[in-house]
Design a protein around this motif. Structure first.
Motif, mmCIF file in Angstrom:
data_model
loop_
_atom_site.group_PDB
_atom_site.id
_atom_site.type_symbol
_atom_site.label_atom_id
_atom_site.label_comp_id
_atom_site.label_asym_id
_atom_site.label_seq_id
_atom_site.Cartn_x
_atom_site.Cartn_y
_atom_site.Cartn_z
ATOM 1 N N PRO A 213 0.815 -1.215 0.000
ATOM 2 C CA PRO A 213 0.000 0.000 0.000
ATOM 3 C C PRO A 213 0.849 1.267 0.000
ATOM 4 O O PRO A 213 1.723 1.431 0.849
ATOM 5 C CB PRO A 213 -0.816 -0.140 1.302
ATOM 6 C CG PRO A 213 -0.915 -1.611 1.516
ATOM 7 C CD PRO A 213 0.394 -2.182 1.042
ATOM 8 N N TYR A 214 0.584 2.130 -0.979
ATOM 9 C CA TYR A 214 1.356 3.367 -1.136
ATOM 10 C C TYR A 214 0.568 4.494 -0.479
ATOM 11 O O TYR A 214 -0.575 4.776 -0.871
ATOM 12 C CB TYR A 214 1.591 3.648 -2.615
ATOM 13 C CG TYR A 214 2.589 4.743 -2.888
ATOM 14 C CD1 TYR A 214 3.954 4.478 -2.861
ATOM 15 C CD2 TYR A 214 2.182 6.043 -3.147
ATOM 16 C CE1 TYR A 214 4.892 5.481 -3.096
ATOM 17 C CE2 TYR A 214 3.103 7.047 -3.391
ATOM 18 C CZ TYR A 214 4.456 6.760 -3.365
ATOM 19 O OH TYR A 214 5.378 7.763 -3.595
ATOM 20 N N THR A 215 1.143 5.118 0.516
ATOM 21 C CA THR A 215 0.380 6.040 1.351
ATOM 22 C C THR A 215 0.456 7.497 0.910
ATOM 23 O O THR A 215 -0.363 8.308 1.344
ATOM 24 C CB THR A 215 0.848 5.940 2.811
ATOM 25 O OG1 THR A 215 2.245 6.254 2.882
ATOM 26 C CG2 THR A 215 0.619 4.539 3.354
ATOM 27 N N GLU A 216 1.409 7.841 0.055
ATOM 28 C CA GLU A 216 1.563 9.244 -0.331
ATOM 29 C C GLU A 216 0.688 9.574 -1.531
ATOM 30 O O GLU A 216 1.163 10.045 -2.573
ATOM 31 C CB GLU A 216 3.035 9.552 -0.609
ATOM 32 C CG GLU A 216 3.920 9.420 0.622
ATOM 33 C CD GLU A 216 3.407 10.246 1.789
ATOM 34 O OE1 GLU A 216 3.187 11.468 1.590
ATOM 35 O OE2 GLU A 216 3.208 9.690 2.876
ATOM 36 N N LEU A 217 -0.591 9.305 -1.370
ATOM 37 C CA LEU A 217 -1.555 9.597 -2.429
ATOM 38 C C LEU A 217 -2.928 9.786 -1.802
ATOM 39 O O LEU A 217 -3.154 9.480 -0.633
ATOM 40 C CB LEU A 217 -1.577 8.490 -3.486
ATOM 41 C CG LEU A 217 -1.755 7.033 -3.053
ATOM 42 C CD1 LEU A 217 -3.197 6.721 -2.671
ATOM 43 C CD2 LEU A 217 -1.324 6.088 -4.175
ATOM 44 N N GLY A 218 -3.846 10.304 -2.626
ATOM 45 C CA GLY A 218 -5.251 10.386 -2.259
ATOM 46 C C GLY A 218 -6.060 9.622 -3.283
ATOM 47 O O GLY A 218 -5.668 9.536 -4.455
ATOM 48 N N ILE A 219 -7.183 9.050 -2.857
ATOM 49 C CA ILE A 219 -8.032 8.284 -3.759
ATOM 50 C C ILE A 219 -9.468 8.783 -3.637
ATOM 51 O O ILE A 219 -9.970 8.991 -2.524
ATOM 52 C CB ILE A 219 -8.002 6.773 -3.458
ATOM 53 C CG1 ILE A 219 -6.572 6.227 -3.468
ATOM 54 C CG2 ILE A 219 -8.844 6.008 -4.488
ATOM 55 C CD1 ILE A 219 -6.487 4.730 -3.198
ATOM 56 N N VAL A 220 -10.130 8.958 -4.790
ATOM 57 C CA VAL A 220 -11.548 9.306 -4.836
ATOM 58 C C VAL A 220 -12.244 8.290 -5.726
ATOM 59 O O VAL A 220 -11.831 8.076 -6.875
ATOM 60 C CB VAL A 220 -11.773 10.729 -5.390
ATOM 61 C CG1 VAL A 220 -13.263 11.065 -5.382
ATOM 62 C CG2 VAL A 220 -10.993 11.753 -4.577
ATOM 63 N N PHE A 221 -13.290 7.662 -5.194
ATOM 64 C CA PHE A 221 -14.042 6.661 -5.940
ATOM 65 C C PHE A 221 -15.374 7.240 -6.423
ATOM 66 O O PHE A 221 -15.740 8.370 -6.094
ATOM 67 C CB PHE A 221 -14.297 5.429 -5.067
ATOM 68 C CG PHE A 221 -13.041 4.714 -4.652
ATOM 69 C CD1 PHE A 221 -12.341 3.923 -5.557
ATOM 70 C CD2 PHE A 221 -12.542 4.829 -3.361
ATOM 71 C CE1 PHE A 221 -11.183 3.260 -5.187
ATOM 72 C CE2 PHE A 221 -11.391 4.175 -2.979
ATOM 73 C CZ PHE A 221 -10.707 3.383 -3.888
ATOM 74 N N GLN A 222 -16.134 6.434 -7.170
ATOM 75 C CA GLN A 222 -17.434 6.883 -7.672
ATOM 76 C C GLN A 222 -18.387 7.163 -6.511
ATOM 77 O O GLN A 222 -19.136 8.131 -6.529
ATOM 78 C CB GLN A 222 -18.046 5.840 -8.609
ATOM 79 C CG GLN A 222 -19.358 6.294 -9.230
ATOM 80 C CD GLN A 222 -19.820 5.363 -10.343
ATOM 81 O OE1 GLN A 222 -19.048 4.619 -10.897
ATOM 82 N NE2 GLN A 222 -21.091 5.401 -10.650
#
Length: 256
Positions: free
Chosen positions: A73-82
């Protein structure tokens, strides 16, 4: 090079045997670039996004972000889903602050940033409201702010506007373009919409039907900031037709 995807494959085991989701896929993404991935359902777009996040492991090939191999798991990101996945029992501000709570970041600094992000997406005054009091577009704005709270260099977006009505989707396209430009974040954006991909992106990556392969990478050279009226221009039409031509060659679109 900020992101390097090198000959990445993904296979799954199923009751019917092994399923190949992605055949060797290679793609490089520069810092600050907005890249959209478009293709038919089941072509591996979301799988590729999950591989980038490190939440799935590829079967073959390598992925690196900022020079580091993604092996978990790469933690230096943000994720937005539908689906916005807001917590109903937390206010707008508390939902955005979830990142701070989980990561144990400086609360005072993060609250100031949360309010700044909410202001950037037009939600000043809504901080103490709850998700059930918001429209779908407002909820998704909150989800985007939550994903950006910890100042990640990379934002992954998996059809974030797919469930919204056309007018709300158009407005969020404009808002997202401005937000990403202001913050300088790199964006990996999965969509089914050709118009959306062309409007938002620096490059559009066109995928084949499963097993997913990169069939074309189209640079989008239209000037920024882009206005919705640009979708009526000859250049915008040329670019959307170029994407459709790839899909026609792949048998995804065809005239009856």
């Amino acid at each position: 090079m900020f992101i390097s995807i090198d000959n990445v494959t993904k296979r799954y085991e199923s009751r019917g045997g092994e399923v190949t989701a992605l055949e060797p896929v290679s793609l490089d993404i520069e810092t600050g670039e907005f890249v959209s991935i478009i293709g038919p359902s089941g072509c591996g777009k979301s799988t590729l996004l999950m591989l980038l996040s490190g939440l799935l492991r590829q079967t073959g090939g390598t992925i690196s972000i900022a020079g580091k191999t993604v092996s978990g798991p790469y933690t230096e990101l943000g994720i937005v889903f539908q689906q916005d996945a807001l917590l109903d029992w937390r206010s707008v501000l508390q939902n955005v602050m979830l990142q701070s709570d989980i990561r144990r970041l400086d609360r005072r600094r993060m609250e100031a940033r949360a309010r700044e992000l909410l202001a950037m997406v037009g939600l000043t005054g809504f901080e103490q409201m709850y998700p059930h009091e918001l429209s779908g577009g407002m909820r998704q704005r909150v989800a985007i702010c939550r994903a950006l709270l910890h100042e990640p260099p990379l934002l992954l977006m998996d059809e974030p506007f797919g469930a919204l009505d056309a007018l709300t989707r158009d407005q969020l396209n404009v808002d997202l373009q401005r937000l990403c430009s202001d913050l300088g974040v790199t964006v990996f954006f999965v969509t089914h919409s050709i118009d959306e991909a062309v409007f938002l992106s620096d490059r559009v990556v066109v995928m084949s039907p499963r097993p997913g392969r990169v069939r074309a990478i189209l640079p989008i050279d239209m000037p920024r900031p882009r206005r919705l009226t640009m979708r009526g221009s000859a250049e915008f039409t040329r670019l959307t037709q170029a994407v459709m031509e790839v899909f026609e060659k792949e048998g995804v679109l065809h005239e009856t």
